[in-house]
Design a protein around this motif. Structure first.
Motif, PDB file in Angstrom:
ATOM      1  N   VAL A 157       5.764  -1.484 -13.781  1.00  0.00           N
ATOM      2  CA  VAL A 157       5.426  -0.406 -12.849  1.00  0.00           C
ATOM      3  C   VAL A 157       5.403  -0.931 -11.416  1.00  0.00           C
ATOM      4  O   VAL A 157       5.854  -0.266 -10.480  1.00  0.00           O
ATOM      5  CB  VAL A 157       4.081   0.232 -13.233  1.00  0.00           C
ATOM      6  CG1 VAL A 157       3.650   1.247 -12.203  1.00  0.00           C
ATOM      7  CG2 VAL A 157       4.179   0.884 -14.586  1.00  0.00           C
ATOM      8  N   MET A 158       4.901  -2.176 -11.256  1.00  0.00           N
ATOM      9  CA  MET A 158       4.875  -2.760  -9.929  1.00  0.00           C
ATOM     10  C   MET A 158       6.299  -2.897  -9.391  1.00  0.00           C
ATOM     11  O   MET A 158       6.561  -2.579  -8.228  1.00  0.00           O
ATOM     12  CB  MET A 158       4.210  -4.135  -9.992  1.00  0.00           C
ATOM     13  CG  MET A 158       3.487  -4.505  -8.744  1.00  0.00           C
ATOM     14  SD  MET A 158       2.201  -5.691  -9.082  1.00  0.00           S
ATOM     15  CE  MET A 158       3.078  -7.205  -8.869  1.00  0.00           C
ATOM     16  N   VAL A 174       2.008  -3.461 -16.089  1.00  0.00           N
ATOM     17  CA  VAL A 174       1.744  -3.747 -14.681  1.00  0.00           C
ATOM     18  C   VAL A 174       2.995  -4.292 -13.995  1.00  0.00           C
ATOM     19  O   VAL A 174       3.385  -3.824 -12.923  1.00  0.00           O
ATOM     20  CB  VAL A 174       0.582  -4.750 -14.539  1.00  0.00           C
ATOM     21  CG1 VAL A 174       0.440  -5.184 -13.097  1.00  0.00           C
ATOM     22  CG2 VAL A 174      -0.714  -4.135 -15.024  1.00  0.00           C
ATOM     23  N   VAL A 198       2.827   4.726 -16.893  1.00  0.00           N
ATOM     24  CA  VAL A 198       1.362   4.659 -16.924  1.00  0.00           C
ATOM     25  C   VAL A 198       0.770   5.861 -17.667  1.00  0.00           C
ATOM     26  O   VAL A 198      -0.161   5.727 -18.466  1.00  0.00           O
ATOM     27  CB  VAL A 198       0.796   4.582 -15.488  1.00  0.00           C
ATOM     28  CG1 VAL A 198      -0.707   4.695 -15.490  1.00  0.00           C
ATOM     29  CG2 VAL A 198       1.216   3.278 -14.838  1.00  0.00           C
ATOM     30  N   VAL A 249       5.383   5.743   3.293  1.00  0.00           N
ATOM     31  CA  VAL A 249       4.014   5.712   2.784  1.00  0.00           C
ATOM     32  C   VAL A 249       4.045   6.101   1.323  1.00  0.00           C
ATOM     33  O   VAL A 249       4.686   7.070   0.952  1.00  0.00           O
ATOM     34  CB  VAL A 249       3.112   6.676   3.580  1.00  0.00           C
ATOM     35  CG1 VAL A 249       1.841   6.950   2.820  1.00  0.00           C
ATOM     36  CG2 VAL A 249       2.795   6.089   4.929  1.00  0.00           C
ATOM     37  N   PHE A 270      -2.303  -0.501  -7.450  1.00  0.00           N
ATOM     38  CA  PHE A 270      -1.704   0.833  -7.499  1.00  0.00           C
ATOM     39  C   PHE A 270      -0.909   1.012  -8.795  1.00  0.00           C
ATOM     40  O   PHE A 270      -0.734   2.126  -9.271  1.00  0.00           O
ATOM     41  CB  PHE A 270      -0.789   1.006  -6.288  1.00  0.00           C
ATOM     42  CG  PHE A 270      -0.293   2.403  -6.099  1.00  0.00           C
ATOM     43  CD1 PHE A 270      -1.112   3.364  -5.540  1.00  0.00           C
ATOM     44  CD2 PHE A 270       0.988   2.759  -6.477  1.00  0.00           C
ATOM     45  CE1 PHE A 270      -0.669   4.659  -5.368  1.00  0.00           C
ATOM     46  CE2 PHE A 270       1.441   4.051  -6.302  1.00  0.00           C
ATOM     47  CZ  PHE A 270       0.609   4.999  -5.749  1.00  0.00           C
ATOM     48  N   SER A 271      -0.428  -0.100  -9.366  1.00  0.00           N
ATOM     49  CA  SER A 271       0.450  -0.026 -10.533  1.00  0.00           C
ATOM     50  C   SER A 271      -0.286  -0.200 -11.848  1.00  0.00           C
ATOM     51  O   SER A 271       0.278   0.013 -12.910  1.00  0.00           O
ATOM     52  CB  SER A 271       1.525  -1.118 -10.441  1.00  0.00           C
ATOM     53  OG  SER A 271       2.114  -1.128  -9.179  1.00  0.00           O
ATOM     54  N   VAL A 272      -1.526  -0.645 -11.793  1.00  0.00           N
ATOM     55  CA  VAL A 272      -2.222  -1.008 -13.017  1.00  0.00           C
ATOM     56  C   VAL A 272      -2.713   0.270 -13.737  1.00  0.00           C
ATOM     57  O   VAL A 272      -3.168   1.209 -13.100  1.00  0.00           O
ATOM     58  CB  VAL A 272      -3.376  -1.975 -12.662  1.00  0.00           C
ATOM     59  CG1 VAL A 272      -4.585  -1.270 -12.176  1.00  0.00           C
ATOM     60  CG2 VAL A 272      -3.711  -2.852 -13.815  1.00  0.00           C
ATOM     61  N   PRO A 273      -2.538   0.334 -15.078  1.00  0.00           N
ATOM     62  CA  PRO A 273      -3.064   1.506 -15.783  1.00  0.00           C
ATOM     63  C   PRO A 273      -4.595   1.522 -15.706  1.00  0.00           C
ATOM     64  O   PRO A 273      -5.234   0.501 -15.934  1.00  0.00           O
ATOM     65  CB  PRO A 273      -2.619   1.292 -17.239  1.00  0.00           C
ATOM     66  CG  PRO A 273      -1.596   0.218 -17.209  1.00  0.00           C
ATOM     67  CD  PRO A 273      -1.852  -0.605 -15.985  1.00  0.00           C
ATOM     68  N   ARG A 318      -2.893   2.140   2.138  1.00  0.00           N
ATOM     69  CA  ARG A 318      -1.496   2.362   2.501  1.00  0.00           C
ATOM     70  C   ARG A 318      -1.368   3.418   3.584  1.00  0.00           C
ATOM     71  O   ARG A 318      -0.666   3.230   4.571  1.00  0.00           O
ATOM     72  CB  ARG A 318      -0.692   2.812   1.279  1.00  0.00           C
ATOM     73  CG  ARG A 318      -0.671   1.838   0.137  1.00  0.00           C
ATOM     74  CD  ARG A 318       0.349   0.788   0.303  1.00  0.00           C
ATOM     75  NE  ARG A 318       1.648   1.345   0.607  1.00  0.00           N
ATOM     76  CZ  ARG A 318       2.761   0.632   0.549  1.00  0.00           C
ATOM     77  NH1 ARG A 318       2.729  -0.623   0.184  1.00  0.00           N
ATOM     78  NH2 ARG A 318       3.899   1.186   0.871  1.00  0.00           N
ATOM     79  N   HIS A 319      -2.058   4.545   3.382  1.00  0.00           N
ATOM     80  CA  HIS A 319      -1.981   5.612   4.371  1.00  0.00           C
ATOM     81  C   HIS A 319      -2.582   5.166   5.693  1.00  0.00           C
ATOM     82  O   HIS A 319      -2.036   5.415   6.758  1.00  0.00           O
ATOM     83  CB  HIS A 319      -2.729   6.859   3.864  1.00  0.00           C
ATOM     84  CG  HIS A 319      -1.909   7.704   2.956  1.00  0.00           C
ATOM     85  ND1 HIS A 319      -1.265   8.828   3.378  1.00  0.00           N
ATOM     86  CD2 HIS A 319      -1.597   7.567   1.654  1.00  0.00           C
ATOM     87  CE1 HIS A 319      -0.604   9.366   2.371  1.00  0.00           C
ATOM     88  NE2 HIS A 319      -0.796   8.619   1.311  1.00  0.00           N
ATOM     89  N   ILE A 356      -0.526  -3.125  -4.061  1.00  0.00           N
ATOM     90  CA  ILE A 356       0.516  -2.559  -4.911  1.00  0.00           C
ATOM     91  C   ILE A 356       0.263  -2.931  -6.375  1.00  0.00           C
ATOM     92  O   ILE A 356       0.564  -2.155  -7.283  1.00  0.00           O
ATOM     93  CB  ILE A 356       1.919  -2.978  -4.420  1.00  0.00           C
ATOM     94  CG1 ILE A 356       2.914  -1.872  -4.765  1.00  0.00           C
ATOM     95  CG2 ILE A 356       2.365  -4.283  -4.982  1.00  0.00           C
ATOM     96  CD1 ILE A 356       4.103  -1.854  -3.869  1.00  0.00           C
ATOM     97  N   PHE A 357      -0.370  -4.082  -6.601  1.00  0.00           N
ATOM     98  CA  PHE A 357      -0.754  -4.443  -7.971  1.00  0.00           C
ATOM     99  C   PHE A 357      -1.759  -3.427  -8.515  1.00  0.00           C
ATOM    100  O   PHE A 357      -1.598  -2.881  -9.602  1.00  0.00           O
ATOM    101  CB  PHE A 357      -1.365  -5.854  -7.986  1.00  0.00           C
ATOM    102  CG  PHE A 357      -2.003  -6.225  -9.295  1.00  0.00           C
ATOM    103  CD1 PHE A 357      -1.232  -6.681 -10.346  1.00  0.00           C
ATOM    104  CD2 PHE A 357      -3.380  -6.097  -9.477  1.00  0.00           C
ATOM    105  CE1 PHE A 357      -1.819  -7.005 -11.566  1.00  0.00           C
ATOM    106  CE2 PHE A 357      -3.969  -6.421 -10.679  1.00  0.00           C
ATOM    107  CZ  PHE A 357      -3.182  -6.878 -11.728  1.00  0.00           C
ATOM    108  N   ASN A 361       7.453   0.447  -8.275  1.00  0.00           N
ATOM    109  CA  ASN A 361       6.783   0.876  -7.044  1.00  0.00           C
ATOM    110  C   ASN A 361       7.317   0.134  -5.819  1.00  0.00           C
ATOM    111  O   ASN A 361       7.541   0.735  -4.770  1.00  0.00           O
ATOM    112  CB  ASN A 361       5.268   0.678  -7.154  1.00  0.00           C
ATOM    113  CG  ASN A 361       4.622   1.763  -8.008  1.00  0.00           C
ATOM    114  OD1 ASN A 361       5.214   2.808  -8.235  1.00  0.00           O
ATOM    115  ND2 ASN A 361       3.428   1.501  -8.487  1.00  0.00           N
ATOM    116  N   ALA A 399      -0.364   2.768   7.615  1.00  0.00           N
ATOM    117  CA  ALA A 399       0.748   3.461   8.262  1.00  0.00           C
ATOM    118  C   ALA A 399       0.273   4.225   9.486  1.00  0.00           C
ATOM    119  O   ALA A 399       0.909   4.204  10.546  1.00  0.00           O
ATOM    120  CB  ALA A 399       1.414   4.404   7.270  1.00  0.00           C
TER     121      ALA A 399
END
Lengths: 292, 324
Positions: free
Chosen positions: A270-271, A267, A222, A290, B141-144, B207-208, B138-139, A274, B211
């Motif tokens: 990276v997904m 995407v 990214v 976490v 979180f991963s997207v630029p 996410r935090h 998570i999508f 992750n 948890a």
């Protein structure tokens, strides 16, 4: 009420069996292979030469078709071929940079955690300072000045700016391990500091390191894309996922395919990294699952 | 508390000085300078370039330049921007409120969405809703950052022209509007960039928070409540959430740099007149003073964020107050 009782993991279950039983791990691994294999086989698979500009007028920014499944860009280059070659580059950059940062982070963290007294305190203060530098802004400043730096240095700088978080994690782990019984026993038996470190402490910090490496690769992908998008990452005509997005960024509304497909590639990849990192975390350290 | 604050602030200042030094030398060690590389106009003679270098002090030995720079930073003077032809502190000062406004909106929206999503996930843990929300998180979180911003801009400003394409106010009409219309104009402009940042940002919080909630929900007082017949919704919303909100405060420290990174890209895509846009515009002209100041200011943001999180944490958890 049954679903509310916490899941108790039987003793016999190892990290590996936890990992394999996790469906998302399998899915993420498959996705990753599906993205990575074509990229690393680029010369065999790519339908066109990624830098060829066959017809700058007739084939300029042509919509996706059978001949060009992802369309063509403003220079009439085939976007699919560029995404494949760009993926090879982006993945290579991310993997090498992550190897550099994971090595540095582990070494520094271990040194900071293992040394006592003033040396340990100084290493910790330096780490604190490094942790408060915003990585992207620092990289922008560096690459704005060093605009013609070769790709190799670009990768090194990415690696050199990405290890602070891991170093903190490893340091904490090492500090905790130092006090554990098996380390104390080894000391009591007269093992040397080096032996204790390499045989007893280091093997026990692998799990955070592996997790950090997995998440780190995704993060660097990214980051590289962002810098290339700003025009200070990977240079034209070499394709990287970031600079393909930049090629189409000002005509997204009319020629969406140029930026859309490389973005999707980022995407998905990276997904996958992750999800994999998260599964590894769950399997290796069930208590600390976490995303950071 | 005062001693703790004083120590943290002193440390912070030391760090900022260290960062200034590092960035200064990294930038000045680069081959060429702003007046050789970026202005490739052959009409500009070597004499003119030399005169420019002299004007901005770039012809002096690097040691001297460094001493001069550190001295002026200590006085609060961040230098003079080559490309904007105005003091850096001025330029950053006028951009900062816009960035802070955007970040506040994003932070509030991000925290709200994140906590709501986490509660929804925990209430339905293990069920499809939990997994779907997890996958969306998570999508995102991963997207630029910049790519998501571009998609949202194209989708909601061009294809579905619901919102303006950029800027913080309407460039022509804003000055002619009444105060009510002006406020509305500002809101219309901040929605897309604010929403984009919040979307990029809530997965971290969700996410935090998820948890922390799952941790809280195994506590004895929850089991007791459940045995007494308290409903699951009441348990999660009233009892678990209160105790699980505490750990989320620490995210503030982590969130600041993340938000800053996001702001650099999002401001650019939406032409938001903030710091991020200023910084990116300085890349092309190799505006050293502006770029160095941006890194400095960014570090300060991070330090303030982490001190703020510590202070808040202490305020919320009395047990921590005695520790230093």
């Amino acid at each position: 009420m049954n679903s509310d009782t916490p899941i108790v993991i039987p003793r016999g279950w190892t990290a590996r069996s936890r990992l394999i039983r996790d469906r998302s791990t399998i899915l993420a691994s498959c996705l990753l292979l599906a993205m990575a294999i074509p990229c690393f086989l680029a010369p065999l698979i790519s339908p066109y030469d990624p830098a060829a500009q066959p017809d700058i007028v007739g084939l300029q920014s042509v919509a996706p078709s059978f001949a060009h499944p992802f369309g063509t860009d403003p220079f009439s280059r085939d976007v699919l071929s560029r995404v494949i070659y760009g993926g090879r580059l982006s993945l290579t950059v991310a993997i090498i940079a992550t190897i550099v940062s994971v090595t540095l982070g582990t070494a520094y963290g271990a040194a900071a955690g293992y040394s006592n007294g003033i040396a340990g305190a100084i290493l910790q203060r330096i780490l604190d300072a490094l942790l408060s530098i915003p990585r992207l802004l620092l990289l922008i400043a560096i690459f704005a000045a060093w605009r013609d730096a070769p790709l190799f240095y670009f990768i090194l700088v990415l690696g050199f700016t990405g290890w602070y978080g891991l170093a903190r994690l490893v340091r904490g782990q090492v500090l905790a391990l130092k006090g554990r019984d098996f380390v104390q026993s080894a000391r009591a038996l007269g093992a040397s500091r080096a032996r204790i470190f390499f045989r007893h402490v280091l093997p026990n910090v692998w799990s955070p390191v592996i997790v950090a490496a997995t998440l780190g690769i995704g993060h660097v992908i990214v980051l590289e894309a962002g810098l290339s998008y700003l025009g200070i990452g990977v240079r034209q005509p070499t394709a990287s996922w970031g600079n393909i997005i930049q090629d189409g960024s000002d005509q997204m509304a009319t020629h969406w395919w140029i930026s859309f497909f490389p973005g999707m590639a980022i995407v998905l990849t990276v997904m996958a990294f992750n999800v994999l990192g998260d599964s590894l975390l769950k399997a290796l350290e069930p208590r600390r699952s976490v995303m950071e | 508390m005062a001693a703790f604050l004083a120590r943290r602030i002193a440390q912070g200042l030391a760090v900022v000085m260290l960062v200034a030094t590092t960035v200064f030398f990294l930038i000045h060690a680069a081959p060429g300078d702003p007046f050789s590389a970026s202005m490739e106009n052959p009409g500009i003679t070597e004499g003119v370039r030399a005169a420019w270098r002299h004007t901005y002090g770039l012809d002096q030995p690097i040691g001297e330049q460094y001493v001069h720079y550190v001295a002026s930073v200590a006085r609060g003077d961040l230098g003079f921007s080559f490309s904007l032809q105005r003091p850096v502190a001025d330029a950053l000062g006028s951009a900062l409120p816009n960035t802070l406004l955007l970040m506040t909106v994003a932070l509030a929206a991000g925290f709200f969405i994140g906590i709501v999503v986490a509660i929804a996930q925990v209430r339905r843990r293990g069920k499809p809703a939990d997994h779907i929300l997890g996958a969306i998180s998570i999508f995102l979180f991963s997207v630029p950052d910049f790519w998501l911003a571009m998609l949202i801009l194209v989708a909601f400003a061009y294809w579905l022209p619901l919102f303006p394409i950029g800027g913080s106010v309407d460039p022509v009409m804003h000055d002619m509007m009444g105060s009510g219309a002006r406020a509305l104009d500002r809101v219309r402009h901040i929605i897309l960039p604010g929403l984009t940042l919040a979307l990029l940002y809530f997965p971290l919080i969700a996410r935090h928070q998820r948890a922390a909630l799952l941790d809280a929900i195994t506590a004895d007082y929850i089991t007791t409540g459940r045995a007494k017949g308290v409903s699951e919704a009441h348990l999660v919303n009233r009892h678990a959430l209160r105790n699980a909100l505490l750990p989320i405060v620490t995210i503030l420290g982590v969130a600041f740099p993340a938000l800053l990174t996001g702001a650099v890209f999002v401001e650019n895509v939406f032409s938001w007149p903030g710091m991020g846009r200023l910084i990116v515009n300085a890349i092309g002209s190799r505006d050293y003073p502006l770029l160095t100041a941006a890194v400095l200011l960014g570090s300060m943001f991070v330090i303030v964020g982490s001190i703020g999180a510590d202070v808040l944490y202490r305020a919320l958890d009395p047990r921590l107050r005695d520790e230093l």
